[in-house]
Enzyme design. Structure first.
Site, PDB file in Angstrom:
ATOM      1  N   ARG A   1       0.854  -1.203   0.000  1.00 16.41           N
ATOM      2  CA  ARG A   1       0.000   0.000   0.000  1.00 16.41           C
ATOM      3  C   ARG A   1       0.875   1.232   0.000  1.00 16.41           C
ATOM      4  NH1 ARG A   1      -4.731  -2.102   4.163  1.00 16.41           N
ATOM      5  NH2 ARG A   1      -4.408  -4.249   3.520  1.00 16.41           N
TER       6      ARG A   1
ATOM      7  N   SER B   1      -7.637  -1.730   0.763  1.00 20.63           N
ATOM      8  CA  SER B   1      -8.539  -2.201   1.814  1.00 20.63           C
ATOM      9  C   SER B   1      -9.239  -1.086   2.574  1.00 20.63           C
ATOM     10  CB  SER B   1      -7.768  -3.114   2.755  1.00 20.63           C
ATOM     11  OG  SER B   1      -8.645  -3.775   3.604  1.00 20.63           O
TER      12      SER B   1
ATOM     13  N   ASP C   1     -15.643  -2.671   5.250  1.00 26.03           N
ATOM     14  CA  ASP C   1     -14.592  -1.756   4.794  1.00 26.03           C
ATOM     15  C   ASP C   1     -14.532  -1.690   3.269  1.00 26.03           C
ATOM     16  OD1 ASP C   1     -13.380  -4.194   4.222  1.00 26.03           O
ATOM     17  OD2 ASP C   1     -11.383  -3.495   4.752  1.00 26.03           O
TER      18      ASP C   1
ATOM     19  N   ASP D   1     -13.854  -6.957   3.384  1.00 27.04           N
ATOM     20  CA  ASP D   1     -13.475  -8.085   4.236  1.00 27.04           C
ATOM     21  C   ASP D   1     -13.609  -7.797   5.732  1.00 27.04           C
ATOM     22  OD1 ASP D   1     -11.301  -6.402   4.267  1.00 27.04           O
ATOM     23  OD2 ASP D   1      -9.816  -7.915   3.707  1.00 27.04           O
ATOM     24  N   ARG D   2     -13.799  -6.522   6.111  1.00 25.75           N
ATOM     25  CA  ARG D   2     -13.964  -6.216   7.539  1.00 25.75           C
ATOM     26  C   ARG D   2     -15.432  -6.013   7.886  1.00 25.75           C
ATOM     27  NH1 ARG D   2      -9.230  -2.446   9.874  1.00 25.75           N
ATOM     28  NH2 ARG D   2      -7.505  -3.553   8.920  1.00 25.75           N
TER      29      ARG D   2
ATOM     30  N   GLU E   1      -9.792 -11.358  13.952  1.00 26.34           N
ATOM     31  CA  GLU E   1      -8.807 -10.392  14.415  1.00 26.34           C
ATOM     32  C   GLU E   1      -9.536  -9.236  15.081  1.00 26.34           C
ATOM     33  OE1 GLU E   1      -5.082  -9.973  12.026  1.00 26.34           O
ATOM     34  OE2 GLU E   1      -6.552  -9.985  10.426  1.00 26.34           O
TER      35      GLU E   1
ATOM     36  N   SER F   1      -9.081  -6.316  14.575  1.00 26.16           N
ATOM     37  CA  SER F   1      -9.198  -5.231  13.607  1.00 26.16           C
ATOM     38  C   SER F   1     -10.460  -5.373  12.747  1.00 26.16           C
ATOM     39  CB  SER F   1      -7.959  -5.208  12.719  1.00 26.16           C
ATOM     40  OG  SER F   1      -7.752  -6.492  12.158  1.00 26.16           O
TER      41      SER F   1
HETATM   42  C1  VG1 Z   1      -4.231  -4.251   9.941  1.00 26.86           C
HETATM   43  C2  VG1 Z   1      -4.847  -5.066  11.044  1.00 26.86           C
HETATM   44  C3  VG1 Z   1      -4.688  -6.533  10.747  1.00 26.86           C
HETATM   45  C4  VG1 Z   1      -5.324  -6.841   9.380  1.00 26.86           C
HETATM   46  C5  VG1 Z   1      -4.696  -5.954   8.321  1.00 26.86           C
HETATM   47  C6  VG1 Z   1      -5.351  -6.123   6.968  1.00 26.86           C
HETATM   48  O1  VG1 Z   1      -2.847  -4.514   9.882  1.00 26.86           O
HETATM   49  O2  VG1 Z   1      -4.296  -4.729  12.288  1.00 26.86           O
HETATM   50  O3  VG1 Z   1      -5.294  -7.274  11.767  1.00 26.86           O
HETATM   51  O4  VG1 Z   1      -5.133  -8.174   9.036  1.00 26.86           O
HETATM   52  O5  VG1 Z   1      -4.827  -4.585   8.695  1.00 26.86           O
HETATM   53  O6  VG1 Z   1      -6.701  -5.740   6.999  1.00 26.86           O
HETATM   54  P1  VG1 Z   1      -1.756  -3.562  10.551  1.00 26.86           P
HETATM   55  O7  VG1 Z   1      -0.457  -4.183  10.208  1.00 26.86           O
HETATM   56  O8  VG1 Z   1      -2.004  -2.192   9.984  1.00 26.86           O
HETATM   57  O9  VG1 Z   1      -2.044  -3.569  12.018  1.00 26.86           O
HETATM   58  V1  VG1 Z   1      -7.478  -5.185   5.590  1.00 26.86           V
HETATM   59  O10 VG1 Z   1      -9.016  -5.011   5.849  1.00 26.86           O
HETATM   60  O11 VG1 Z   1      -6.371  -4.715   4.794  1.00 26.86           O
HETATM   61  O12 VG1 Z   1      -7.321  -6.363   4.494  1.00 26.86           O
HETATM   62 CO    CO Z   2     -10.078  -4.892   4.043  1.00 27.67          CO
END
Ligand code: VG1
Ligand code: CO
Length: 674
Positions: free
Chosen positions: A83, A179, A364, A368-369, A461, A463
């Site tokens: 990203r 995402s 999101d 996926d969220r 998770e 998140s």
């Molecule tokens: C964040 C979350 C993690 C999740 C990732 C991708 O990562 O904490 O739990 O798997 O996003 O989510 P980080 O390294 O920023 O903490 V998403 O919705 O991109 O696919």
């Molecule tokens: Co996502």
């Protein structure tokens, strides 16, 4: 030179076992990447649904070329893909280098004649990037591409497509998304790579992709072809320089709706949403989940139109940050009678024309969220996972397979689900952040010589990610359907006007299993140097190089610190080790604070502080019920109902004092609290 190639593994050698792909990676043995799913009913390949005609888009003079390039710094995949700011992705060769590195990692032999899924969340630059991926796929020998209409496919639907369509014949997927990061010309873009089991590329693959980006000197692409028309379903052919590739433009909501029907009792959800005392608002945040919500909850379940909002994907997500949490979904949070710290709003009891909705949810950018809300009630993702686990036997998907065999959560996720797993007598795995680690567990039984089986597996998770082995990604729509199923089960036969609420279900869960008070505080976009300074201060304590202050409370009312360590994960299925996965500060009595740097940001560093403490159920409370029928509702004590931030404040203060986060970053308060 890279030695990574895809090859057919011997996984299919055992009689009746499905065939599998494995990735031999230098020095690490084989990482399993394909797990053909046969969970959902098969469907015929219907790319040409509606009898669309085949349109050749080859143009005179089009050619396939090998273009010289130079390595570009910083193309390392993070927690989930690469990203960066959109402007960075739009720089010459940025997308091309990254995609070629992925293709080279898979290997020309594997790509030759293969099927590739290409989709994204519809954000700014998706359309252009999709055309680039298609031209490169053609030039790298791919035989067929499945692309969403308008280039749109939600991340879980990419996974479903790879696994289910045409008998699971796709090799991999390229997902055009950052995402939950905001979209637009001045915001973020990203690429995620998925492998043949439908899940995110595991670390050996992402490491290899990154290594390849550092040495890459050329990429292959078709030049002079017109853009492929992605505006409507149908079959196209992209050809140039003697190469030819089928491009099947798909409405992927049909495939996904079929999967949802196999997982859930949709008529039961229909009965819930028809109740006069039930109203809900589901916010797709103008991301990729919208069309799937409309297809499943709208068309199949028959939810009222006004219950599904912001379902049209937009390139800038309507100007919002498409991250379904208390801060970035303020309208939904207010609509449910909540404030941004998850407590009931002052005016939540005021007389109003229409009662508050009983259920709220959001997804999101790439779908996926999920965030789950009840009337005046915020469900933490850690609690959501635990509640779904405690009700899993009511979901047809799990019930049909004899119930859950295992659960898994990322390390920073609260331990509520551990207690349900203990009551069910099933394993609970603790993995690093990022969905890629769950896939190996789900596919453990497909490994050569394996005698273990963890699927059906439920995982999540903190998140706002929840999911299961129906795909190999987290799945926002799935989590919403799981919650609606739980509500439907509790309300079956319940008189109108006496609706069993989300708050009752969660507080009853606490009364049964105890409560893991949980919060996450994000300090966004501090400088990279500040992030590094904070981590090295804590790492010094974890490694023993600096003293750990265990002899005095670090803040008023805080428990004594017991130890500081750094989380390291050894994958139980392939033995691979992931280091530096977060620093844990463990306190007497079981409270903990975890520090991690985000691996999904595009600028600077984001510090995440995760804090948790456990309060047991009252002594003498009956044990958790067996997984039969709807769990009985129990009343929670006042101690279990304390507001989260108040309950956790002493541990938060202790963690801040220990880390010196405020002093190092100059920040006095977090940007986002969930
Ligand atoms: C964040 C979350 C993690 C999740 C990732 C991708 O990562 O904490 O739990 O798997 O996003 O989510 P980080 O390294 O920023 O903490 V998403 O919705 O991109 O696919
Ligand atoms: Co996502």
């Amino acid at each position: 030179m890279l030695s990574l190639v895809l090859c057919l593994a011997a996984a299919g050698a055992a009689a009746g076992a499905p065939r599998g792909w494995s990735v031999p990676v230098r020095g690490t043995g084989h990482a399993f990447v394909r797990a053909p799913a046969r969970f959902a009913p098969r469907r015929p390949l219907s790319a040409l649904r509606g009898g669309a005609s085949v349109v050749a888009v080859a143009a005179n003079g089009a050619s396939v070329e090998t273009v010289a390039t130079l390595p570009i710094d910083g193309q390392r995949p993070g927690t989930s893909g690469v990203r960066k700011r959109t402007a960075v992705f739009m720089e010459p060769n940025y997308v091309e280098n990254l995609v070629q590195a992925f293709f080279d990692t898979l290997g020309a032999d594997a790509l030759a004649g293969s099927t590739l899924v290409v989709g994204g969340d519809g954000r700014f630059f998706c359309a252009e990037a999709a055309q680039t991926v298609l031209r490169m796929a053609l030039a790298n020998g791919v035989g067929r591409c499945w692309v969403g209409v308008g280039g749109l496919i939600a991340t879980p639907a990419v996974s479903a497509l790879i696994r289910e369509r045409d008998g699971g014949s796709a090799l991999c997927g390229v997902v055009l998304t950052a995402s939950h990061n905001p979209g637009g010309a001045d915001k973020d873009f990203g690429l995620k790579f998925n492998v043949a089991n439908g899940g995110p590329a595991p670390e050996p693959v992402t490491d290899a992709v990154y290594e390849r980006t550092r040495t890459l000197r050329e990429y292959r692409i078709a030049v002079g072809t017109p853009d492929v028309d992605l505006s409507a379903p149908g079959a196209r052919v992209l050809s140039a320089g003697g190469y030819s590739m089928a491009v099947e433009v798909l409405d992927t909501t049909a495939d996904y709706a079929q999967l949802a029907q196999a997982c859930f009792d949709l008529p039961a959800i229909g009965a819930l949403v028809k109740r006069a005392d039930f109203r809900m608002v589901i916010d797709a945040m103008h991301g990729a989940a919208g069309p799937y919500l409309l297809a499943v909850l709208g068309a199949l379940v028959g939810c009222p139109e006004d219950s599904l909002v912001n379902c049209t994907p937009l390139p800038d997500f309507g100007g919002v940050h498409p991250d379904p949490n208390l801060t970035y979904a303020p309208e939904l949070v207010r609509a449910l009678g909540l404030t941004r710290d998850g407590t009931p709003a002052d005016d939540a009891d005021a007389p109003r024309e229409r009662p508050l909705p009983a259920f709220g949810a959001a997804c999101d950018g790439d779908g996926d969220r999920n965030m789950i809300l009840g009337e005046r009630f915020f469900v933490t993702p850690s609690d959501s996972l635990a509640v779904i686990a405690a009700h899993a036997h009511l979901l047809p998907q799990f019930e049909r397979q004899g119930g859950l065999r295992a659960v898994a959560r990322s390390m920073p996720t609260g331990g509520a689900v551990d207690r349900v797993a203990a009551a069910l007598g099933i394993p609970c795995f603790e993995t690093p952040s990022g969905w890629k680690f769950f896939g190996n567990l789900m596919d453990a039984h497909l490994r050569v010589g394996s005698s273990v089986r963890y699927s059906p597996l439920l995982c999540g998770e903190e998140s706002f990610g929840t999911g299961s082995d129906h795909v190999r990604e987290k799945d926002g729509v799935w989590a919403i359907l799981a919650w609606l199923s739980i509500l439907a089960a509790h309300n079956r036969g319940v008189a109108e006007g006496s609706l069993v609420t989300v708050a009752q279900i969660v507080s009853s869960h606490w009364a049964t299993y105890g409560r893991n008070f949980y919060t996450r505080h994000d300090y966004e976009e501090v400088s990279a140097e500040q992030g590094a300074a904070l981590v090295s201060r804590l790492q010094a304590m974890a490694s023993g190089a600096a003293p750990v202050p265990t002899d005095r409370p670090l803040a008023p009312g805080a428990p004594l610190l017991e130890s500081v360590d750094e989380f390291e994960y050894t994958d139980p299925t392939d033995g691979s080790v992931s280091r530096n996965q977060g620093i844990r500060c463990l306190f007497h009595g079981g409270a903990r604070a975890v520090f991690r740097l985000s691996g999904t940001g595009s600028v600077g560093a984001t510090v995440r502080l995760y804090v948790e403490k456990f309060v047991p159920p009252p002594s003498g409370a009956p044990p958790p019920p067996p997984p039969v029928g709807t769990p009985p509702l129990r009343e929670a004590s006042a101690e279990l109902l304390e507001p989260t931030q108040r309950a956790l404040a002493p541990v938060v203060q202790a963690a801040l004092a220990l880390s010196q986060l405020r002093e190092i970053t100059g920040r006095q308060a977090p940007d986002v609290v969930t």
